[in-house]
Design a protein around this motif. Structure first.
Motif, PDB file in Angstrom:
ATOM      1  N   SER A 180      -3.001  -3.609  -9.681  1.00 52.44           N
ATOM      2  CA  SER A 180      -3.098  -2.581  -8.656  1.00 52.44           C
ATOM      3  C   SER A 180      -4.443  -1.890  -8.737  1.00 52.44           C
ATOM      4  CB  SER A 180      -1.945  -1.582  -8.771  1.00 52.44           C
ATOM      5  OG  SER A 180      -1.690  -1.242 -10.102  1.00 52.44           O
ATOM      6  N   PHE A 181      -4.820  -1.268  -7.644  1.00 55.59           N
ATOM      7  CA  PHE A 181      -6.064  -0.498  -7.602  1.00 55.59           C
ATOM      8  C   PHE A 181      -5.891   0.629  -6.610  1.00 55.59           C
ATOM      9  CE2 PHE A 181      -6.396  -4.064  -4.666  1.00 55.59           C
ATOM     10  CZ  PHE A 181      -6.873  -3.485  -3.493  1.00 55.59           C
ATOM     11  N   MET A 182      -6.776   1.625  -6.707  1.00 56.26           N
ATOM     12  CA  MET A 182      -6.679   2.800  -5.847  1.00 56.26           C
ATOM     13  C   MET A 182      -7.738   2.748  -4.751  1.00 56.26           C
ATOM     14  SD  MET A 182      -4.131   4.427  -7.154  1.00 56.26           S
ATOM     15  CE  MET A 182      -4.252   5.925  -6.157  1.00 56.26           C
ATOM     16  N   ILE A 183      -7.361   3.254  -3.582  1.00 54.99           N
ATOM     17  CA  ILE A 183      -8.340   3.446  -2.502  1.00 54.99           C
ATOM     18  C   ILE A 183      -8.320   4.929  -2.172  1.00 54.99           C
ATOM     19  CG2 ILE A 183      -9.139   2.610  -0.262  1.00 54.99           C
ATOM     20  CD1 ILE A 183      -6.843   0.569  -0.344  1.00 54.99           C
ATOM     21  N   ASN A 184      -9.248   5.656  -2.736  1.00 54.83           N
ATOM     22  CA  ASN A 184      -9.220   7.107  -2.562  1.00 54.83           C
ATOM     23  C   ASN A 184     -10.290   7.608  -1.613  1.00 54.83           C
ATOM     24  OD1 ASN A 184      -7.010   7.728  -4.220  1.00 54.83           O
ATOM     25  ND2 ASN A 184      -8.274   7.604  -6.067  1.00 54.83           N
ATOM     26  N   LYS A 220       1.293   4.695  -6.691  1.00 53.46           N
ATOM     27  CA  LYS A 220       0.770   6.039  -6.423  1.00 53.46           C
ATOM     28  C   LYS A 220       0.205   6.092  -5.003  1.00 53.46           C
ATOM     29  CE  LYS A 220      -1.728   5.953 -10.334  1.00 53.46           C
ATOM     30  NZ  LYS A 220      -2.688   6.338 -11.380  1.00 53.46           N
ATOM     31  N   THR A 221       0.287   7.242  -4.383  1.00 51.40           N
ATOM     32  CA  THR A 221      -0.266   7.418  -3.050  1.00 51.40           C
ATOM     33  C   THR A 221      -1.717   6.934  -3.028  1.00 51.40           C
ATOM     34  OG1 THR A 221       1.104   9.384  -2.780  1.00 51.40           O
ATOM     35  CG2 THR A 221      -0.685   9.089  -1.206  1.00 51.40           C
ATOM     36  N   GLY A 222      -2.028   6.044  -2.072  1.00 52.15           N
ATOM     37  CA  GLY A 222      -3.388   5.525  -1.961  1.00 52.15           C
ATOM     38  C   GLY A 222      -3.641   4.310  -2.832  1.00 52.15           C
ATOM     39  N   GLY A 223      -2.595   3.774  -3.430  1.00 51.79           N
ATOM     40  CA  GLY A 223      -2.755   2.618  -4.305  1.00 51.79           C
ATOM     41  C   GLY A 223      -2.301   1.325  -3.650  1.00 51.79           C
ATOM     42  N   VAL A 224      -2.988   0.244  -3.981  1.00 55.43           N
ATOM     43  CA  VAL A 224      -2.595  -1.092  -3.532  1.00 55.43           C
ATOM     44  C   VAL A 224      -2.020  -1.839  -4.729  1.00 55.43           C
ATOM     45  CG1 VAL A 224      -3.422  -3.321  -2.661  1.00 55.43           C
ATOM     46  CG2 VAL A 224      -4.351  -1.185  -1.725  1.00 55.43           C
ATOM     47  N   GLU A 242       2.459   1.000 -11.892  1.00 54.94           N
ATOM     48  CA  GLU A 242       2.687   2.295 -11.246  1.00 54.94           C
ATOM     49  C   GLU A 242       2.368   2.232  -9.762  1.00 54.94           C
ATOM     50  OE1 GLU A 242       1.195   6.042 -12.843  1.00 54.94           O
ATOM     51  OE2 GLU A 242       1.084   5.072 -14.805  1.00 54.94           O
ATOM     52  N   TYR A 269       0.872  -1.177   0.000  1.00 61.48           N
ATOM     53  CA  TYR A 269       0.000   0.000   0.000  1.00 61.48           C
ATOM     54  C   TYR A 269       0.907   1.226   0.000  1.00 61.48           C
ATOM     55  CZ  TYR A 269      -3.267   3.582   1.536  1.00 61.48           C
ATOM     56  OH  TYR A 269      -4.011   4.726   1.609  1.00 61.48           O
ATOM     57  N   LEU A 289       1.916   4.770   0.703  1.00 61.49           N
ATOM     58  CA  LEU A 289       1.537   5.834   1.638  1.00 61.49           C
ATOM     59  C   LEU A 289       1.881   7.210   1.081  1.00 61.49           C
ATOM     60  CD1 LEU A 289       2.892   3.862   4.654  1.00 61.49           C
ATOM     61  CD2 LEU A 289       0.550   4.699   4.562  1.00 61.49           C
TER      62      LEU A 289
END
Lengths: 194, 194
Positions: free
Chosen positions: B7-11, A124-128, A122, A101, A103
């Motif tokens: 990957s996926f985002m948790i926004n 990115k902040t907030g990505g799993v 990629e 994850y 941060l």
């Protein structure tokens, strides 16, 4: 090592866990042979052995059922055109996954199977990011001046095999071209033996 | 299910993952017998079957080496003095851990071993909680009007045993007393059989 449930905080701006067991620091000298541009490597190394990345680990029994976890911080910087990155590794028990994850920051995860399949995702902040079993993985900080900070978790029995990547490298590199990260073939990559 | 890295985002503000396989919704009617105040339960239920919590899951093979993961969202609210909470469960394979990262909110994790040992840990934004193997766990939202949102990860082969907790309950309850969460004995708890 704690035997009961426990918790700790990961707070910005530093993201250093409020509790941890190990603090691993990887300097440029620990990464010999890993960067593409050997001359740039020597040049930067002679100017001082820079800190490339840090890992804060929580100790758990290294057995199935446990989840090893912690924080990795890849600092910003480049060796020639190549961004600061982690050593990268397979798990010794190949059939184990890892999950990340992000941060803070912007990065790329370069991944590869023993058969030579590759993937880049990629960060990115907030990505799993899910690294399935069998995929070697290396994280790369592509931001110009911000740390790449990730929370990671993987099965307790996974283990680390750094040697394979040290010998064969990853099939793909991420280089800075005109200020943007680009995925390119690694001219030094050694295909896995059949 | 994806076979390659993904990957996926948790926004924020919603924290709904940009990619998921299952969306589980637990309503009050799914929690029969779990709340301490049976009259308050009936009263609230008759006024409408409220949504207590939601889980977004990513599918992976349910085997050792994989890491099952997703997002849980416990909504704010109370049944009598008792906060909205999850069903709570042991893992079917008892010797498997679980790890949580709190993305938003304030809560408590109530935990218990088959031997009747108990622990309660606070859940705070930016906090990591480690639930070691053997510990049943239930998350509770103690905030008055904010969702408790957590990222969770556990071994692929863990499985869920809800039945034991449905039968015996947790040893400790978290109740709102003068507006503050308090840990109290569960008068209905059935000690595990020796």
């Amino acid at each position: 090592m704690k035997t009961e449930p426990f918790s700790f905080m990961i707070n910005s701006p530093g993201f250093i866990p409020s509790y941890f067991d190990n603090h691993i620091k990887r300097h440029l000298s620990d990464m010999k042979g890993q960067f593409n541009n050997k001359e740039a490597f020597q040049e930067v190394l002679e100017a001082g052995d820079k800190l490339l990345y840090e890992v804060y680990e929580l100790k758990r029994p290294e057995i199935e059922g446990e989840i090893l976890h912690g924080i990795s911080i890849v600092h910003p910087g480049k060796i020639g055109e190549e961004y600061y990155m982690t050593k990268g590794h397979f798990h010794t028990v190949l059939e184990t996954a890892e999950i990340y994850y992000t941060l803070q920051g912007e990065g790329m995860m370069v991944m590869e199977t023993p058969e030579g399949d590759w993937a880049v995702e990629e960060l990115k902040t907030g990505g799993v990011l899910y690294v399935p079993p069998r995929w070697a993985h290396r994280s790369i900080n592509v931001h110009s001046d911000q740390d790449l900070v990730m929370f990671f978790a993987y099965p307790g029995n996974a283990g680390h095999d750094y040697g394979t990547i040290e010998t064969q490298g990853f099939r793909k590199l991420v280089l800075s071209k005109s200020g943007k990260p680009q995925i390119v073939d690694n001219p030094h990559w050694k295909p896995p033996e059949k």
